[in-house]
Design an enzyme around this catalytic site. Structure first.
Site, short mmCIF file in Angstrom:
data_model
loop_
_atom_site.label_atom_id
_atom_site.label_comp_id
_atom_site.label_asym_id
_atom_site.label_seq_id
_atom_site.Cartn_x
_atom_site.Cartn_y
_atom_site.Cartn_z
N CYS B 6 0.83 -1.20 0.00
CA CYS B 6 0.00 0.00 0.00
C CYS B 6 0.86 1.25 0.00
O CYS B 6 1.97 1.26 0.51
CB CYS B 6 -0.98 0.01 1.17
SG CYS B 6 -0.33 0.66 2.69
N CYS B 7 0.33 2.30 -0.67
CA CYS B 7 0.92 3.63 -0.57
C CYS B 7 -0.25 4.62 -0.57
O CYS B 7 -1.38 4.21 -0.31
CB CYS B 7 1.91 3.90 -1.70
SG CYS B 7 1.20 3.84 -3.34
N ALA B 8 0.02 5.89 -0.86
CA ALA B 8 -1.04 6.89 -0.72
C ALA B 8 -2.23 6.56 -1.63
O ALA B 8 -3.36 6.53 -1.19
CB ALA B 8 -0.51 8.27 -1.03
N ALA B 38 -3.87 3.46 0.80
CA ALA B 38 -3.83 3.26 2.25
C ALA B 38 -5.24 3.18 2.84
O ALA B 38 -5.48 2.45 3.80
CB ALA B 38 -3.04 4.38 2.90
#
Lengths: 436, 101
Positions: B6-8, B38
Protein backbone atom coordinates in the site's frame (compact mmCIF):
# COMPACT_ATOMS: atom_id res chain seq x y z
CA UNK A 1 21.72 7.69 10.54
CA UNK A 2 22.90 11.31 10.75
CA UNK A 3 21.76 13.57 13.57
CA UNK A 4 19.60 15.56 11.18
CA UNK A 5 17.86 12.47 9.90
CA UNK A 6 17.36 11.24 13.42
CA UNK A 7 15.82 14.58 14.39
CA UNK A 8 13.41 14.31 11.45
CA UNK A 9 12.45 10.78 12.28
CA UNK A 10 11.79 11.70 15.88
CA UNK A 11 10.10 15.08 15.42
CA UNK A 12 8.45 15.28 12.01
CA UNK A 13 7.32 11.70 11.56
CA UNK A 14 5.05 11.56 14.61
CA UNK A 15 3.44 14.90 13.68
CA UNK A 16 2.82 13.74 10.11
CA UNK A 17 1.54 10.48 11.48
CA UNK A 18 -0.83 12.23 13.85
CA UNK A 19 -2.25 14.49 11.11
CA UNK A 20 -2.70 11.55 8.76
CA UNK A 21 -4.16 9.32 11.45
CA UNK A 22 -6.47 11.93 13.01
CA UNK A 23 -9.70 10.00 12.66
CA UNK A 24 -11.94 12.88 11.57
CA UNK A 25 -9.50 14.21 8.99
CA UNK A 26 -9.00 10.66 7.78
CA UNK A 27 -12.76 10.14 7.48
CA UNK A 28 -13.16 13.41 5.56
CA UNK A 29 -10.35 12.48 3.18
CA UNK A 30 -11.57 8.95 2.61
CA UNK A 31 -15.21 10.01 2.40
CA UNK A 32 -14.60 12.70 -0.18
CA UNK A 33 -12.84 10.12 -2.37
CA UNK A 34 -16.30 8.63 -2.86
CA UNK A 35 -17.28 11.71 -4.90
CA UNK A 36 -14.30 11.44 -7.28
CA UNK A 37 -15.59 8.92 -9.82
CA UNK A 38 -18.82 10.92 -10.09
CA UNK A 39 -16.95 14.18 -10.56
CA UNK A 40 -14.88 12.64 -13.35
CA UNK A 41 -18.01 11.30 -15.09
CA UNK A 42 -19.68 14.69 -14.70
CA UNK A 43 -16.54 16.31 -16.11
CA UNK A 44 -16.83 14.33 -19.34
CA UNK A 45 -20.26 15.84 -19.95
CA UNK A 46 -19.01 19.25 -18.89
CA UNK A 47 -16.21 19.13 -21.45
CA UNK A 48 -18.65 18.13 -24.19
CA UNK A 49 -20.99 20.97 -23.27
CA UNK A 50 -18.33 23.68 -23.40
CA UNK A 51 -15.97 22.64 -26.20
CA UNK A 52 -14.39 25.90 -27.34
CA UNK A 53 -14.62 25.15 -31.04
CA UNK A 54 -15.95 27.76 -33.43
CA UNK A 55 -19.41 26.83 -34.64
CA UNK A 56 -19.71 23.90 -32.23
CA UNK A 57 -22.66 25.40 -30.32
CA UNK A 58 -24.47 26.29 -33.55
CA UNK A 59 -23.90 22.80 -34.90
CA UNK A 60 -25.27 21.23 -31.71
CA UNK A 61 -28.32 23.52 -31.76
CA UNK A 62 -29.03 22.62 -35.40
CA UNK A 63 -28.62 18.92 -34.72
CA UNK A 64 -30.20 18.44 -31.30
CA UNK A 65 -32.39 21.53 -30.79
CA UNK A 66 -32.04 24.62 -28.65
CA UNK A 67 -32.09 22.75 -25.32
CA UNK A 68 -29.11 20.53 -26.16
CA UNK A 69 -26.88 21.98 -23.48
CA UNK A 70 -29.47 21.69 -20.71
CA UNK A 71 -29.90 18.05 -21.60
CA UNK A 72 -26.18 17.41 -21.90
CA UNK A 73 -25.74 18.82 -18.39
CA UNK A 74 -28.28 16.49 -16.72
CA UNK A 75 -25.56 14.07 -15.55
CA UNK A 76 -23.56 17.02 -14.18
CA UNK A 77 -26.35 17.69 -11.69
CA UNK A 78 -26.34 14.04 -10.68
CA UNK A 79 -22.62 14.22 -9.91
CA UNK A 80 -21.23 17.68 -9.08
CA UNK A 81 -24.50 19.04 -7.70
CA UNK A 82 -24.94 16.28 -5.13
CA UNK A 83 -21.30 16.29 -4.04
CA UNK A 84 -22.25 17.16 -0.44
CA UNK A 85 -24.75 14.30 -0.19
CA UNK A 86 -22.24 11.75 -1.45
CA UNK A 87 -19.41 13.13 0.66
CA UNK A 88 -21.63 13.29 3.77
CA UNK A 89 -22.54 9.66 3.36
CA UNK A 90 -18.94 8.65 2.66
CA UNK A 91 -17.49 10.54 5.62
CA UNK A 92 -20.04 9.12 8.07
CA UNK A 93 -19.48 5.65 6.61
CA UNK A 94 -15.69 5.81 6.96
CA UNK A 95 -15.82 7.27 10.46
CA UNK A 96 -18.30 4.60 11.63
CA UNK A 97 -16.08 1.96 10.07
CA UNK A 98 -13.21 3.33 12.14
CA UNK A 99 -15.31 2.99 15.31
CA UNK A 100 -16.41 -0.48 14.21
CA UNK A 101 -20.12 0.38 14.36
CA UNK A 102 -22.61 -0.20 11.54
CA UNK A 103 -21.33 2.08 8.78
CA UNK A 104 -24.38 1.86 6.54
CA UNK A 105 -26.70 3.13 9.29
CA UNK A 106 -24.30 5.93 10.15
CA UNK A 107 -24.23 7.00 6.50
CA UNK A 108 -28.01 6.98 6.22
CA UNK A 109 -28.44 8.95 9.46
CA UNK A 110 -25.91 11.49 8.25
CA UNK A 111 -27.87 12.03 5.00
CA UNK A 112 -31.15 12.47 6.89
CA UNK A 113 -29.52 14.93 9.29
CA UNK A 114 -27.99 16.89 6.40
CA UNK A 115 -31.35 17.18 4.67
CA UNK A 116 -32.87 18.32 7.95
CA UNK A 117 -30.30 21.13 8.09
CA UNK A 118 -31.16 22.25 4.55
CA UNK A 119 -33.97 24.72 3.67
CA UNK A 120 -37.00 23.11 2.05
CA UNK A 121 -37.73 26.00 -0.27
CA UNK A 122 -36.18 27.97 -3.07
CA UNK A 123 -36.69 31.48 -4.40
CA UNK A 124 -38.06 31.73 -7.90
CA UNK A 125 -38.88 34.73 -10.08
CA UNK A 126 -41.69 33.92 -12.52
CA UNK A 127 -41.51 35.34 -16.05
CA UNK A 128 -42.77 38.90 -16.01
CA UNK A 129 -42.72 39.22 -12.22
CA UNK A 130 -40.47 41.67 -10.46
CA UNK A 131 -40.32 39.95 -7.10
CA UNK A 132 -39.13 36.45 -6.33
CA UNK A 133 -41.60 34.11 -4.74
CA UNK A 134 -40.87 31.30 -2.35
CA UNK A 135 -41.46 27.82 -3.70
CA UNK A 136 -41.81 25.27 -0.94
CA UNK A 137 -41.40 21.50 -0.93
CA UNK A 138 -38.10 21.48 -2.80
CA UNK A 139 -34.47 20.87 -2.01
CA UNK A 140 -32.34 23.29 -4.03
CA UNK A 141 -29.36 21.70 -5.80
CA UNK A 142 -27.29 24.65 -4.70
CA UNK A 143 -27.32 23.34 -1.12
CA UNK A 144 -26.47 19.76 -2.07
CA UNK A 145 -23.32 20.51 -4.06
CA UNK A 146 -20.05 22.16 -3.12
CA UNK A 147 -21.83 24.95 -1.22
CA UNK A 148 -23.18 22.32 1.16
CA UNK A 149 -19.91 20.42 1.39
CA UNK A 150 -18.77 21.87 4.69
CA UNK A 151 -22.20 21.49 6.28
CA UNK A 152 -22.26 17.87 5.13
CA UNK A 153 -18.77 17.29 6.57
CA UNK A 154 -19.67 18.76 9.95
CA UNK A 155 -22.99 16.94 10.17
CA UNK A 156 -21.49 13.63 9.07
CA UNK A 157 -18.94 13.84 11.86
CA UNK A 158 -21.31 15.07 14.57
CA UNK A 159 -24.06 12.60 13.73
CA UNK A 160 -21.64 9.68 13.59
CA UNK A 161 -20.09 10.70 16.91
CA UNK A 162 -23.54 10.74 18.52
CA UNK A 163 -24.44 7.47 16.83
CA UNK A 164 -21.36 5.58 17.93
CA UNK A 165 -21.47 6.91 21.50
CA UNK A 166 -25.01 5.61 21.89
CA UNK A 167 -24.24 2.27 20.29
CA UNK A 168 -21.04 1.84 22.29
CA UNK A 169 -22.85 2.72 25.53
CA UNK A 170 -25.40 0.15 24.47
CA UNK A 171 -28.30 2.60 24.79
CA UNK A 172 -30.15 0.82 22.03
CA UNK A 173 -33.52 -0.82 21.89
CA UNK A 174 -33.11 -4.46 22.67
CA UNK A 175 -35.51 -7.03 21.34
CA UNK A 176 -36.41 -10.01 23.47
CA UNK A 177 -34.79 -13.35 22.70
CA UNK A 178 -36.46 -15.14 19.85
CA UNK A 179 -36.66 -12.06 17.63
CA UNK A 180 -34.48 -12.77 14.59
CA UNK A 181 -31.13 -10.96 14.88
CA UNK A 182 -31.59 -9.17 11.57
CA UNK A 183 -34.87 -7.70 12.84
CA UNK A 184 -33.44 -6.57 16.15
CA UNK A 185 -30.43 -5.17 14.32
CA UNK A 186 -32.63 -2.81 12.34
CA UNK A 187 -33.84 -1.31 15.61
CA UNK A 188 -30.32 -0.49 16.75
CA UNK A 189 -30.25 2.63 14.61
CA UNK A 190 -33.64 3.80 15.80
CA UNK A 191 -32.74 5.61 18.99
CA UNK A 192 -29.50 7.16 17.71
CA UNK A 193 -31.29 8.31 14.55
CA UNK A 194 -33.98 9.92 16.66
CA UNK A 195 -31.45 11.69 18.84
CA UNK A 196 -29.35 12.95 15.91
CA UNK A 197 -32.39 14.27 14.06
CA UNK A 198 -33.75 15.81 17.26
CA UNK A 199 -30.50 17.73 17.83
CA UNK A 200 -30.33 18.98 14.24
CA UNK A 201 -34.04 19.84 14.32
CA UNK A 202 -33.60 22.03 17.42
CA UNK A 203 -30.53 23.60 15.82
CA UNK A 204 -32.51 24.41 12.69
CA UNK A 205 -35.40 25.91 14.66
CA UNK A 206 -33.01 28.16 16.55
CA UNK A 207 -31.04 29.28 13.50
CA UNK A 208 -34.19 29.99 11.50
CA UNK A 209 -34.98 32.68 14.04
CA UNK A 210 -31.64 34.42 13.59
CA UNK A 211 -30.45 36.56 10.70
CA UNK A 212 -28.48 33.58 9.36
CA UNK A 213 -31.74 31.80 8.42
CA UNK A 214 -30.08 28.45 7.78
CA UNK A 215 -27.22 26.30 9.02
CA UNK A 216 -25.76 26.51 5.51
CA UNK A 217 -25.41 30.28 5.90
CA UNK A 218 -23.79 29.94 9.33
CA UNK A 219 -21.18 27.50 8.07
CA UNK A 220 -20.71 29.43 4.82
CA UNK A 221 -20.11 32.74 6.60
CA UNK A 222 -18.09 31.53 9.54
CA UNK A 223 -16.11 28.65 8.06
CA UNK A 224 -16.22 28.08 4.33
CA UNK A 225 -15.66 31.68 3.22
CA UNK A 226 -12.72 32.51 5.47
CA UNK A 227 -11.09 29.13 4.81
CA UNK A 228 -11.50 29.48 1.06
CA UNK A 229 -10.05 32.96 0.92
CA UNK A 230 -7.10 31.79 3.00
CA UNK A 231 -6.48 28.52 1.16
CA UNK A 232 -7.30 30.00 -2.23
CA UNK A 233 -4.86 32.90 -2.06
CA UNK A 234 -1.43 33.01 -3.69
CA UNK A 235 0.19 32.97 -0.25
CA UNK A 236 -1.92 29.96 0.74
CA UNK A 237 -0.89 28.12 -2.41
CA UNK A 238 2.81 28.88 -1.83
CA UNK A 239 2.66 27.74 1.79
CA UNK A 240 0.83 24.52 0.85
CA UNK A 241 3.34 23.71 -1.91
CA UNK A 242 6.29 24.53 0.35
CA UNK A 243 4.98 22.14 3.02
CA UNK A 244 4.33 19.39 0.46
CA UNK A 245 7.89 19.71 -0.88
CA UNK A 246 9.43 19.89 2.56
CA UNK A 247 7.69 16.68 3.64
CA UNK A 248 8.61 14.94 0.39
CA UNK A 249 12.25 15.99 0.92
CA UNK A 250 12.16 13.79 4.00
CA UNK A 251 10.56 11.00 2.00
CA UNK A 252 7.03 11.56 3.30
CA UNK A 253 4.04 11.83 0.99
CA UNK A 254 3.50 15.56 1.45
CA UNK A 255 0.59 15.81 -0.96
CA UNK A 256 -1.39 13.19 0.95
CA UNK A 257 -0.74 14.89 4.30
CA UNK A 258 -1.35 18.50 3.20
CA UNK A 259 -4.14 17.51 0.81
CA UNK A 260 -5.90 15.75 3.65
CA UNK A 261 -6.41 19.14 5.26
CA UNK A 262 -6.74 21.36 2.18
CA UNK A 263 -8.70 18.95 -0.05
CA UNK A 264 -12.22 20.12 0.83
CA UNK A 265 -11.26 23.78 0.36
CA UNK A 266 -9.69 23.20 -3.05
CA UNK A 267 -12.59 20.99 -4.11
CA UNK A 268 -15.10 23.71 -3.22
CA UNK A 269 -12.94 26.25 -5.11
CA UNK A 270 -12.91 23.91 -8.12
CA UNK A 271 -16.66 23.60 -8.13
CA UNK A 272 -17.23 27.35 -7.79
CA UNK A 273 -15.46 27.65 -11.16
CA UNK A 274 -17.63 24.91 -12.64
CA UNK A 275 -20.81 26.69 -11.51
CA UNK A 276 -19.54 29.96 -12.99
CA UNK A 277 -18.71 28.22 -16.27
CA UNK A 278 -22.22 26.78 -16.50
CA UNK A 279 -23.78 30.13 -15.68
CA UNK A 280 -21.61 31.84 -18.30
CA UNK A 281 -19.85 34.02 -15.73
CA UNK A 282 -16.13 34.73 -15.35
CA UNK A 283 -14.31 31.97 -13.44
CA UNK A 284 -13.65 33.19 -9.87
CA UNK A 285 -10.77 31.01 -8.61
CA UNK A 286 -7.18 30.55 -9.74
CA UNK A 287 -6.21 28.17 -6.92
CA UNK A 288 -8.12 24.91 -7.31
CA UNK A 289 -7.24 21.23 -6.99
CA UNK A 290 -6.36 21.18 -10.70
CA UNK A 291 -4.12 24.22 -10.30
CA UNK A 292 -1.77 22.00 -8.30
CA UNK A 293 -2.35 18.60 -9.90
CA UNK A 294 -2.20 19.74 -13.50
CA UNK A 295 -0.09 22.90 -13.63
CA UNK A 296 2.39 22.65 -10.76
CA UNK A 297 3.12 18.96 -10.23
CA UNK A 298 4.15 18.11 -13.78
CA UNK A 299 5.40 14.56 -13.48
CA UNK A 300 4.56 14.38 -9.77
CA UNK A 301 5.33 16.39 -6.62
CA UNK A 302 8.43 18.46 -7.27
CA UNK A 303 7.58 18.91 -10.96
CA UNK A 304 10.16 16.25 -11.82
CA UNK A 305 9.18 15.32 -15.39
CA UNK A 306 11.86 17.71 -16.69
CA UNK A 307 14.42 15.94 -14.52
CA UNK A 308 13.27 12.56 -15.84
CA UNK A 309 13.65 13.76 -19.43
CA UNK A 310 17.16 15.05 -18.71
CA UNK A 311 18.16 11.70 -17.24
CA UNK A 312 16.71 9.86 -20.21
CA UNK A 313 18.28 11.95 -22.96
CA UNK A 314 21.25 13.77 -21.45
CA UNK A 315 22.71 11.59 -18.69
CA UNK A 316 26.29 10.43 -19.09
CA UNK A 317 26.32 8.25 -15.97
CA UNK A 318 24.94 4.72 -16.03
CA UNK A 319 22.79 5.46 -13.01
CA UNK A 320 21.25 8.49 -14.71
CA UNK A 321 20.52 6.58 -17.91
CA UNK A 322 18.95 3.64 -16.12
CA UNK A 323 16.92 5.73 -13.72
CA UNK A 324 15.72 7.83 -16.65
CA UNK A 325 14.38 4.72 -18.37
CA UNK A 326 12.73 3.55 -15.16
CA UNK A 327 11.24 6.92 -14.26
CA UNK A 328 9.90 8.22 -17.54
CA UNK A 329 6.97 5.80 -17.88
CA UNK A 330 5.36 6.52 -14.50
CA UNK A 331 6.52 10.14 -14.77
CA UNK A 332 4.28 10.73 -17.78
CA UNK A 333 1.38 9.86 -15.46
CA UNK A 334 2.69 12.13 -12.70
CA UNK A 335 4.07 9.33 -10.53
CA UNK A 336 7.65 10.00 -9.49
CA UNK A 337 8.62 7.77 -6.58
CA UNK A 338 11.34 6.12 -8.70
CA UNK A 339 13.02 9.54 -8.93
CA UNK A 340 12.42 10.77 -5.40
CA UNK A 341 13.66 7.54 -3.80
CA UNK A 342 15.86 6.33 -6.65
CA UNK A 343 17.99 9.38 -7.51
CA UNK A 344 17.50 9.93 -4.58
CA UNK A 345 16.04 13.37 -4.00
CA UNK A 346 14.95 12.42 -0.49
CA UNK A 347 17.57 13.51 2.07
CA UNK A 348 19.85 14.63 -0.75
CA UNK A 349 20.98 18.24 -0.10
CA UNK A 350 21.92 18.80 -3.75
CA UNK A 351 18.65 17.76 -5.38
CA UNK A 352 16.36 19.02 -2.63
CA UNK A 353 17.16 22.58 -3.77
CA UNK A 354 15.50 22.41 -7.22
CA UNK A 355 12.88 20.04 -5.81
CA UNK A 356 11.81 22.76 -3.36
CA UNK A 357 12.24 25.77 -5.64
CA UNK A 358 10.70 24.54 -8.90
CA UNK A 359 7.09 24.00 -7.73
CA UNK A 360 7.15 27.33 -5.88
CA UNK A 361 8.27 29.12 -9.04
CA UNK A 362 5.62 27.28 -11.04
CA UNK A 363 2.95 28.46 -8.60
CA UNK A 364 4.09 32.01 -9.38
CA UNK A 365 4.25 31.59 -13.17
CA UNK A 366 0.87 29.85 -13.28
CA UNK A 367 -0.77 32.30 -10.91
CA UNK A 368 0.55 35.27 -12.90
CA UNK A 369 -0.32 33.58 -16.21
CA UNK A 370 -3.88 33.00 -15.09
CA UNK A 371 -4.41 36.38 -13.46
CA UNK A 372 -3.25 38.38 -16.49
CA UNK A 373 -5.43 36.20 -18.71
CA UNK A 374 -2.56 34.60 -20.63
CA UNK A 375 -3.73 31.17 -19.51
CA UNK A 376 -7.34 30.27 -18.75
CA UNK A 377 -8.28 29.35 -15.20
CA UNK A 378 -9.25 25.74 -14.54
CA UNK A 379 -12.87 25.26 -15.54
CA UNK A 380 -13.93 23.07 -12.62
CA UNK A 381 -13.38 19.93 -14.64
CA UNK A 382 -12.17 17.13 -12.38
CA UNK A 383 -9.21 15.91 -14.40
CA UNK A 384 -7.58 12.97 -12.58
CA UNK A 385 -4.11 13.85 -11.24
CA UNK A 386 -2.64 11.02 -13.32
CA UNK A 387 -3.50 12.80 -16.61
CA UNK A 388 -0.26 13.38 -18.56
CA UNK A 389 0.99 16.96 -18.92
CA UNK A 390 -0.17 18.93 -21.98
CA UNK A 391 -3.31 16.77 -22.26
CA UNK A 392 -4.10 17.69 -18.64
CA UNK A 393 -3.78 21.42 -19.21
CA UNK A 394 -5.94 21.23 -22.30
CA UNK A 395 -8.72 19.30 -20.53
CA UNK A 396 -8.64 21.11 -17.17
CA UNK A 397 -9.24 24.44 -18.86
CA UNK A 398 -12.25 23.09 -20.73
CA UNK A 399 -10.40 22.21 -23.90
CA UNK A 400 -8.29 25.35 -24.26
CA UNK A 401 -4.99 25.12 -26.10
CA UNK A 402 -3.54 27.92 -23.97
CA UNK A 403 -3.96 25.66 -20.94
CA UNK A 404 -1.58 23.22 -22.60
CA UNK A 405 0.72 26.11 -23.54
CA UNK A 406 0.93 27.20 -19.89
CA UNK A 407 2.12 23.69 -19.05
CA UNK A 408 4.75 23.84 -21.79
CA UNK A 409 6.04 27.10 -20.34
CA UNK A 410 6.13 25.52 -16.88
CA UNK A 411 8.01 22.53 -18.29
CA UNK A 412 10.64 24.86 -19.73
CA UNK A 413 10.93 26.79 -16.46
CA UNK A 414 11.30 23.53 -14.51
CA UNK A 415 13.91 22.35 -17.00
CA UNK A 416 15.94 25.52 -16.53
CA UNK A 417 15.90 25.23 -12.73
CA UNK A 418 16.72 21.52 -12.61
CA UNK A 419 19.39 21.58 -15.32
CA UNK A 420 22.46 22.81 -13.37
CA UNK A 421 21.64 20.47 -10.48
CA UNK A 422 21.15 17.58 -12.86
CA UNK A 423 24.58 18.27 -14.36
CA UNK A 424 26.26 18.25 -10.96
CA UNK A 425 24.41 15.10 -9.93
CA UNK A 426 25.30 13.33 -13.18
CA UNK A 427 28.94 14.34 -12.87
CA UNK A 428 29.11 12.98 -9.32
CA UNK A 429 27.63 9.68 -10.46
CA UNK A 430 30.00 9.44 -13.41
CA UNK A 431 33.00 10.05 -11.17
CA UNK A 432 31.82 7.37 -8.75
CA UNK A 433 31.24 4.92 -11.58
CA UNK A 434 34.67 5.54 -13.15
CA UNK A 435 36.35 5.33 -9.77
CA UNK A 436 35.15 1.76 -9.30
CA UNK B 1 1.71 -16.43 -0.40
CA UNK B 2 -0.39 -13.26 -0.55
CA UNK B 3 1.56 -10.02 -0.47
CA UNK B 4 -0.36 -6.75 -0.07
CA UNK B 5 1.33 -3.44 -0.80
CA UNK B 6 0.00 0.00 0.00
CA UNK B 7 0.92 3.63 -0.57
CA UNK B 8 -1.04 6.89 -0.72
CA UNK B 9 -3.04 6.07 -3.85
CA UNK B 10 -1.79 2.58 -4.67
CA UNK B 11 -0.16 3.95 -7.82
CA UNK B 12 3.57 3.76 -7.27
CA UNK B 13 3.31 0.49 -5.34
CA UNK B 14 1.57 -1.01 -8.37
CA UNK B 15 4.80 -0.38 -10.32
CA UNK B 16 6.60 -2.51 -7.81
CA UNK B 17 3.94 -5.24 -8.01
CA UNK B 18 4.79 -5.88 -11.65
CA UNK B 19 8.48 -6.23 -10.84
CA UNK B 20 7.80 -8.47 -7.85
CA UNK B 21 5.54 -10.70 -9.93
CA UNK B 22 8.35 -11.06 -12.47
CA UNK B 23 10.78 -11.87 -9.67
CA UNK B 24 8.40 -14.45 -8.19
CA UNK B 25 7.96 -16.10 -11.57
CA UNK B 26 11.71 -16.24 -12.11
CA UNK B 27 12.20 -17.86 -8.71
CA UNK B 28 9.29 -20.24 -9.17
CA UNK B 29 7.39 -18.80 -6.20
CA UNK B 30 3.60 -18.78 -6.39
CA UNK B 31 2.46 -15.50 -4.94
CA UNK B 32 -0.50 -13.21 -5.24
CA UNK B 33 0.83 -9.67 -5.12
CA UNK B 34 -1.34 -6.58 -5.29
CA UNK B 35 -1.34 -2.89 -4.37
CA UNK B 36 -4.05 -0.70 -2.89
CA UNK B 37 -4.37 2.81 -1.48
CA UNK B 38 -3.83 3.26 2.25
CA UNK B 39 -7.53 3.90 2.87
CA UNK B 40 -8.48 0.61 1.18
CA UNK B 41 -6.15 -1.54 3.27
CA UNK B 42 -8.93 -2.58 5.68
CA UNK B 43 -10.91 -4.29 2.96
CA UNK B 44 -7.89 -6.25 1.73
CA UNK B 45 -6.14 -7.18 4.94
CA UNK B 46 -8.08 -10.41 5.39
CA UNK B 47 -6.62 -11.85 2.20
CA UNK B 48 -3.04 -10.88 2.94
CA UNK B 49 -0.20 -12.83 4.58
CA UNK B 50 1.98 -9.75 4.80
CA UNK B 51 1.50 -5.99 4.32
CA UNK B 52 4.32 -3.93 2.83
CA UNK B 53 4.05 -0.16 3.20
CA UNK B 54 5.55 2.35 0.75
CA UNK B 55 8.26 4.44 2.46
CA UNK B 56 6.44 7.68 1.62
CA UNK B 57 3.52 6.70 3.85
CA UNK B 58 5.60 5.17 6.63
CA UNK B 59 4.00 7.69 9.01
CA UNK B 60 0.99 5.38 8.79
CA UNK B 61 3.09 2.47 10.02
CA UNK B 62 2.02 2.62 13.70
CA UNK B 63 -1.70 2.38 12.88
CA UNK B 64 -1.18 -0.18 10.11
CA UNK B 65 0.98 -2.30 12.42
CA UNK B 66 -1.85 -2.27 14.94
CA UNK B 67 -4.23 -3.53 12.29
CA UNK B 68 -1.71 -6.17 11.25
CA UNK B 69 -1.39 -7.30 14.84
CA UNK B 70 -5.16 -7.82 15.03
CA UNK B 71 -5.04 -9.99 11.93
CA UNK B 72 -1.80 -11.63 12.95
CA UNK B 73 0.22 -10.63 9.91
CA UNK B 74 3.54 -8.77 9.70
CA UNK B 75 3.52 -5.14 8.54
CA UNK B 76 6.72 -3.34 7.53
CA UNK B 77 7.89 -0.38 5.45
CA UNK B 78 9.76 -1.07 2.24
CA UNK B 79 13.40 -0.01 2.00
CA UNK B 80 13.40 3.39 0.19
CA UNK B 81 16.27 2.52 -2.15
CA UNK B 82 14.66 -0.76 -3.23
CA UNK B 83 11.41 1.13 -3.61
CA UNK B 84 12.88 3.87 -5.78
CA UNK B 85 14.67 1.45 -8.07
CA UNK B 86 11.62 -0.86 -8.23
CA UNK B 87 13.79 -3.74 -7.07
CA UNK B 88 11.27 -6.58 -7.23
CA UNK B 89 13.80 -9.24 -6.29
CA UNK B 90 14.84 -7.58 -3.03
CA UNK B 91 11.32 -6.59 -1.98
CA UNK B 92 10.05 -10.10 -2.67
CA UNK B 93 12.89 -11.48 -0.56
CA UNK B 94 11.95 -9.02 2.20
CA UNK B 95 8.31 -10.13 2.08
CA UNK B 96 9.27 -13.81 2.20
CA UNK B 97 11.55 -13.23 5.17
CA UNK B 98 8.75 -11.46 7.03
CA UNK B 99 6.35 -14.31 6.45
CA UNK B 100 9.09 -16.77 7.23
CA UNK B 101 8.72 -18.96 4.18
Amino acid sequence: MSKFNQMLEEKVMPVAGRIAAQKHLQAIRDGIILTMPFLIVGSLFLILAFLPINGYADFMTRTFGAAWMTKLLYPVSASFDIMALIAGFGIAYRLAEHYKVDALSAGAISIAAFVLATPYFTMFTPVGATKAIQVTGVLAFSYLGSKGLFVAMIIAILSTEIYRKIVQKNLVIKMPDGVPPSVSKSFVALFPAFLVLFVVWILRLIIENTSFESLHNVVGQLLQKPLSSLGGSLAGALIAVFLVQLLWSMGLHGAAIVGGVMGPIWLAQTDANRLALQAGHALPNIVTQQFFDIFIYLGGSGSTISFALMMLFMAKSQQGKQLGKLAIGPGIFNINEPITFGAPIVMNPLLIIPFLITPLVLVLTTYIGMSIGFAPKTAGIAVPWTTPPIIGGYLATGGNIRGALMQVINLVVAFAIYYPFFRMWDKQNLKAEQGQ
Amino acid sequence: MNILLCCAAGMSTSLLVTKMEAAAKAEGVTAKIWAVSANAVNAHLDDADVLLVGPQVRYLLPQLKKKGLEKGIPVEAINPVHYGLCNGVEVLKFARNLVGS
